[in-house]
Structures are given as structure tokens and as C-alpha cells.
Enzyme design. Structure first.
Site, PDB file in Angstrom:
ATOM      1  N   ASP A   8     -16.086 -37.106  27.813  1.00  0.00           N
ATOM      2  CA  ASP A   8     -16.475 -35.715  27.946  1.00  0.00           C
ATOM      3  C   ASP A   8     -15.678 -35.140  29.118  1.00  0.00           C
ATOM      4  O   ASP A   8     -15.080 -35.897  29.895  1.00  0.00           O
ATOM      5  CB  ASP A   8     -17.980 -35.646  28.203  1.00  0.00           C
ATOM      6  CG  ASP A   8     -18.482 -34.242  28.441  1.00  0.00           C
ATOM      7  OD1 ASP A   8     -18.133 -33.346  27.656  1.00  0.00           O
ATOM      8  OD2 ASP A   8     -19.219 -34.036  29.417  1.00  0.00           O
ATOM      9  N   LEU A   9     -15.692 -33.837  29.286  1.00  0.00           N
ATOM     10  CA  LEU A   9     -14.928 -33.214  30.381  1.00  0.00           C
ATOM     11  C   LEU A   9     -15.842 -32.662  31.474  1.00  0.00           C
ATOM     12  O   LEU A   9     -15.927 -33.215  32.560  1.00  0.00           O
ATOM     13  CB  LEU A   9     -14.027 -32.106  29.823  1.00  0.00           C
ATOM     14  CG  LEU A   9     -13.107 -31.397  30.825  1.00  0.00           C
ATOM     15  CD1 LEU A   9     -12.164 -32.367  31.528  1.00  0.00           C
ATOM     16  CD2 LEU A   9     -12.309 -30.298  30.120  1.00  0.00           C
TER      17      LEU A   9
END
Length: 219
Positions: A8-9
Site C-alpha cells: 500500500d502507499l
């Protein structure tokens, strides 16, 4: 062995909370709504297409308008009010040096995600940068993960080779719907209770410990 690591970011690689909340505030102000920062934090992570109906009671047309307002603000300013978590660049470099295949699978629109990764000079560590679309055609995390798997020529038969790293329930649920195990990180925007309720396979408290887990070979 987990040789593909899907990241995920927001809340996992970058601390983007300040910029996102700034643009969320621009969005709700547009509708004459007042909320505290604490009341806006549940918006961190899930797609606005889901969060606006859930937390604001918006219908589809209101949600479309809200998304447009948010994105205009975010592209102009919010996207750059952001920072890498300490140790993230070193983590990505170590994983790549140890033969891991790194893939971004974020709910952030793909165009925005690429801007952020280029801005922080981390795009070079990833074999593919996968994100959502600007419409609802690929807005849910399970769709983004499935899309990223497809782009990397991975199928459900490869699920044992992949682990997802994220910080919210949508990361956990999206990964599980694709047959993947998940490491949930406590330094992001989620919490222990959320991770336990949604069945995170592993819970990690620091970037340093995340690196140890991913390189240990015990997952």
C-alpha cells in the site's frame, strides 16, 4: 516463500495524512460541512467512493462532486504535503537487493501514485505501480490487487508467493479476497483492534521490524 511483496502507499510507505486531511477539509467545506481532524481520519485509506456514502451519507451524484473537489485540491497542493516514513527507502532497497519483487497496490489513483513515487524517488524499486482508476471501475482494494497481480502475470496459483503490506482494513479485506496473506503495520493509520477484527495475518509495529519479517523467510 514470499518473493512478491505488494505495498500500500498512504500510511504504509508515506505519511500523507496532513495533505489528505487538507484536501478532505476543502471537500467538506464545499458542502458546508464541519468536521474535526479526528472525524476526518476514518477517510484515510478507503476510497472516497466508499467513504463519502458511509461517513457523509452522500448519494452517487454528491459523491462524484465530492471526489472532483477533493482531487482538484489534492493535485494542486495536498499531494506534496507528504513524507516518506523513516527507513522506507532503505527497506525497499534491501528487499530489492535480496531478490524480492516489489509491487505497489494502492487505492490512490494510479496517476497520483506515480507522481508521489517519482517525487520521493522510489519508483525505481518497483516492478509495477498499480492504483485505482479515476472512476469507479477500479476503486476497491481487491480490484487494485487483482489488477496488479494480472499486470505481473500472477494468478491465484501464485498466491503463496505474495504478501500484502498495508495499514487499514481495506488492505486486509482486499488481500484476503485475492487469497493473499497480509502484514498490517501499526505505524500507519490503522490500529490493533481494527487489524484483529479484520483478521490480519501478521501485525508489525515499525518499519525496521517490517524489514526483518519480510527478509526472514518465515512468512
Amino acid at each position: 516463500m514470499k518473493d512478491y511483496i505488494f505495498f500500500d502507499l498512504d500510511g504504509t510507505l508515506t505519511d500523507s495524512q496532513e495533505g489528505i486531511i487538507y484536501s478532505l477539509r476543502e471537500m467538506i467545506n464545499h458542502f458546508g460541512i464541519t468536521k474535526t481532524d479526528d472525524e476526518l481520519r476514518p477517510f484515510l485509506g478507503p476510497a472516497l467512493w466508499d467513504s463519502c456514502p458511509k461517513f457523509l451519507g452522500f448519494d452517487l451524484e454528491q459523491t462524484k462532486e465530492a471526489v472532483d473537489v477533493y482531487r482538484k485540491s489534492y493535485f494542486e497542493k495536498g499531494i506534496y504535503v507528504n513524507k516518506l516514513y523513516p527507513g522506507v527507502k532503505e527497506l525497499l532497497e534491501a528487499l530489492k537487493d535480496n531478490g524480492k519483487h516489489l509491487v505497489l497496490a494502492t487505492g490512490k489513483p494510479e496517476e497520483q501514485a506515480k507522481i508521489v513515487c517519482d517525487y520521493f524517488d522510489i519508483s525505481k524499486y518497483f516492478e509495477f505501480l498499480g492504483g485505482s482508476t479515476l472512476d469507479v471501475s477500479r476503486s476497491k482494494k481487491e480490484q487494485v490487487i487483482a489488477y496488479s497481480m494480472e499486470k505481473c502475470s500472477l494468478t491465484e496459483r501464485d498466491a503463496d508467493r505474495i504478501i500484502m503490506v498495508g495499514d487499514r482494513e481495506n488492505d486486509i479485506n482486499g488481500a484476503h479476497k485475492n487469497g493473499l496473506k497480509v502484514i498490517a503495520v501499526l505505524y500507519g493509520y490503522g490500529n490493533q483492534k481494527e487489524f484483529e477484527e479484520h483478521g490480519a495475518d501478521y501485525i508489525c509495529n515499525t518499519v525496521e521490524n517490517l524489514g526483518k519479517m519480510l527478509l526472514s523467510g518465515d512468512l
